[in-house]
Every structure is written in C-alpha cells, then in structure tokens.
Design an enzyme around this catalytic site. Sequence first.
Site: not given
Length: 568
Positions: A140, A219, A243
């Site tokens: 990420k 996210s 997330s």
Amino acid sequence: MPNAVPDARRTLPRPLTGRVALTAALAGALVVPAAVAAADTGAPAPAPAVDAAGSGTLPVRGLDLDALTIPELQERMDGGQLRAVELVRAYLDRIAAVDGELGAVLAVNPHALEEAAASDRVRGGHGARSALEGIPVLLKDNVDTADLPTTVGSRAMLGSAPDDATITRRLREAGAIVIGKANLWEWANFRGTTSTSGWSGVGGQTANPYVLDRNPCGSSSGSAAGVAASLAQVSIGTETDGSIVCPAGSTGIVGHKPTLGLVSRDGIAPISAEQDTAGPMARHAVDAALLLEVVAGQDDADAATAEIPEDLSGDLADLDADALDGARIGVWTLTAEQAEAVDDGTEAVFANAVKAVEAAGATPVPLELAYQAEIGAGEFPALLAEFERDLDAYLAATPGEHPEDLAGLIAFNEQDPVELAYFGQELLEQAQAATVPEEDPAIRATREEIRRLARAAIDEALAQGPGHENDLDAVMALTNTPGWVTRYEHLDGVGDAFVYASSTPAAVAGYPNVTVPAGFAGPQEALPVGVNFIGTRWDDADVLDLAYSFETEVDARRAPGYLPTVGD
C-alpha cells in the site's frame, strides 16, 4: 465547491489516472497524464478496457496464479519447475493486461525483475531465505520504499524520498519481491467527509474486480483489488478502523488486522498511532499467515512492538484446519436497525456461514457486543486530534519535497487542479483546528476510555459463564455488505453508500481481526461477502487458525469476473 469535472466523465470507473505522473516524477519531471489533463481542460479522457486476459487467470507453465498458494509456489521453485523471474514476469504481464481498468497498482517497481533474478541466484546457491523467497508483494502506498516515492495517494507527496519502512526492509531481507505500490483511499480515508473509497489524486479510482462500477471499499483498496485480481501473490494493507477487513471482504480475499504492536509502524504514513497497524492481504489464509510471520516482530523504532510475547511470531503460520472442531464461537448478531439496512442476500450469506461453523464442529453462541455507542461517539474526536500530531511527525521525518505539515498539505490541495475535483478536505481542516492530545487532557481521557470499553466489549463477550469451559474462542461477525456503485460528491452529489461494518471494537481495542470469504450477494449474487473472527490481544495465531478452518470448510472464494456492471 462548484463542479470542476464535466458530466461526460460520469461513466468512467476511474476518473483520474496517476501512474504516468508518478513514473515521470521518478524521472525528475512531472508530466500531466491524459486523464488529469482532461479534468483540467474539460475534455473527456479515454477509458481503458480489460482485454481477454482480464476474464480469468494468467497461467505460468500451466499453473493458475489465482489458485496457487505460497507453499505450492515454493515447492515448484525449489524443484526447479519455476523461477522467481518467471513468476514476477507473469505478474507484471498481468498488471499490464488488466490493471488499466482496475487501477489497483499505483506504481510498478522498475527493478522487480532484477530483484527476482537475484532471488533465483540466492535460492540456487544457498536455498530460500524464507517462505517468501521470490514471492511478489504489493505494498500500500503509505508504506515507505526507498526506490519509489510514498505518496499516500496525494499529489503533494510525489516528491517524497523516504528510506524503506521496517516492514519493507524485512520483506526484502526475506527474499520477497516488492513488485509495486498499491493505490489507496487518499490519506487512508482521512480527508473528506463525503469522500469516495479507493480514489486518490495520484492513483485515480480503484475498481472492484468482480463488478467494475462497484467500489472495493477502503482504504487498502488497491492492496485488496490487486490481490483479488492476481496482480501480486500477496499485499500489505493498513488499518485504522476497517481499512484491511472491509476491502478484503468486498473483494473476496483474506485480510488480517493484527494486534496493535505485532507489526512495526515505522515508515508508514499515519492517521493515529493509537489504532494504526499494517497487516497481510491474500487470496489464501496460509499466504496471509506466512506474510504476517515475516513482517511481525519487535522493532526499536516502534515502542508498541516491545510488548510482543516471545513465543507468538513463531506460531503464526502453523495453521490448524480443524480449529473450528470443538470451538465455541460467539456470533455477533445484527441489531434490528442493522438488519433493516443489510440486504437479505447478505444476511443469508452470514446465516449460512454460521451453519458452516456448526457443521465444522463448533458451537455458535449468539451475542451482541456492549458499549458500541460509547466507543463510536469517542473514536472520531480522538482520531481527529491525533491525526495532526502523528502526520506532522511523519512529514518531518520524511526526506524529499513535500508539505512540511498538515497546514501545508491543506494549502497545496487548495491550489491543485486535481485534488479537490471530486470531494473536499473537510477532515484535514477539522484536524488542523483540533487541539492535539498532549495539550488536551479531555482527548487523552477519551482515548483511554474508548480503548478500555472496546477491550471490555470483546473480553467480556469471550468470557462466558463461571468456568473456562464456558469461554468463547473468538467472536464471529459479518464483515461487509456488497460493494456499492462508485460515485463522487462533486459529480453525483453523494459519495460512498456505506451500510455496515463490524471492525470498530477490534480496531479501537487494538485486538486482532481476520476476515475470510463467505459467499456472494447483491445483484446477480456477483459481489463478495466476508465474515471475520475477532480475538483478544495477541490471539493472532488463534484467529488465523479459525479463518483457515472456515476457509477449508466453506471454500467460498471464486476468481473475479470483471463484469462491467450489474446495475444499481
């Protein structure tokens, strides 16, 4: 603000594409990509299409990437039937073929094949360094890497030049190949009050690989969609509250939010050190466990890791397929209000999951977790105050050209032609106005109280009856409802159509939470739904066992179909 983007762009599942901009930034010059230029001039941008390779999986010497586990890949590489270079090249080819429509991969590591070749030489000369030797991993893009900027999805951060985060370094030392950076909900969903999951100014919009106009949740949207679509074997996501588990559930993969402190946060852009953690995302529970085993461990740069029990990390990947047999599982039932909001198909998936747990030999015990209203009321004010403190510290420690603090970030966004095109930055502005915890005893007290209540909610639920034989092994809950149609405040007047989550107690408590595919719901039953297992502090190995046992019993996952739409 007025609508800055023409209506003709409504049909684009990925309104802004940022990978070209990031690649150019690495070369020392920022070139505005076609999609961003369209947003500035009013001209529509071309929408890429998934070709035939996007409808299935890409074989490597007849092997199915979607179905293969890390142990199976290691067996083939150890036996000489597969090289890391071939595996990485196959994943890179798949990114090139499929990701134009998905938008899961924000940037590709230009040295990935060289690193794979080095891994093959290590294996040939000395043997694999770990179970991740030669395995492609997506990070990420809030996890620092020395060879790529860490943008957190923000165009303000294209000039960042960090060192490797602790977990990045551990992955490299284990022989894993960082194949690229995954897109994310910009600033990990701490920017706008009506924002859209999976969108960032650098990476554009991440789509759900099962239905392309549906949202992957956030996210860690790119980390989830990238793994679901077989663009990497595994990925790293991060979670403050939901997330990891929400995007994992929404894209039909396994996601593990570890106990706070099990994985170092050094070199990871924060929302709040009180709740943030990185964790593994994978198509298979065994792969998630193997990834966690590599990145977990004590780190002098993160004081929270000093509390890890000495014997914990070595047990993480020793999974028990029969863990449900004889277990007592608390089933977190929906309230009447939640049942009204959750669609019937999703409720049926959860009901069938409870039946599967019972069929595997477990005893389901219905329950509700206490103190949820009090926890929910205190969480946001605490995060709002903690964000500026922790973000400013991260920015101050990160080399490169970027805003020095939260105030500078807000000012950058106000002048940028892309950042505020789809939704605002109300949360950044509220955080800037909030008093940091060190200067506000009430905020510190709120944090301590909601953590106490969240831990009590889980621990009291697990402790059933007077004796140990009455205790529960974990709490099982519905992870998500089907992905919603992706919309934007400044285009459609609304952002996310978020319905339900069960992530908050474990997130605020700092306790482990792992989600696993349970079935499909929504229109045409096309969208994944997951269930999650929540344990008490440091119960990571136990909840992974339960997730693996559930995965073995149910086998609910199927490869994504890349449907353009299934309607509203």
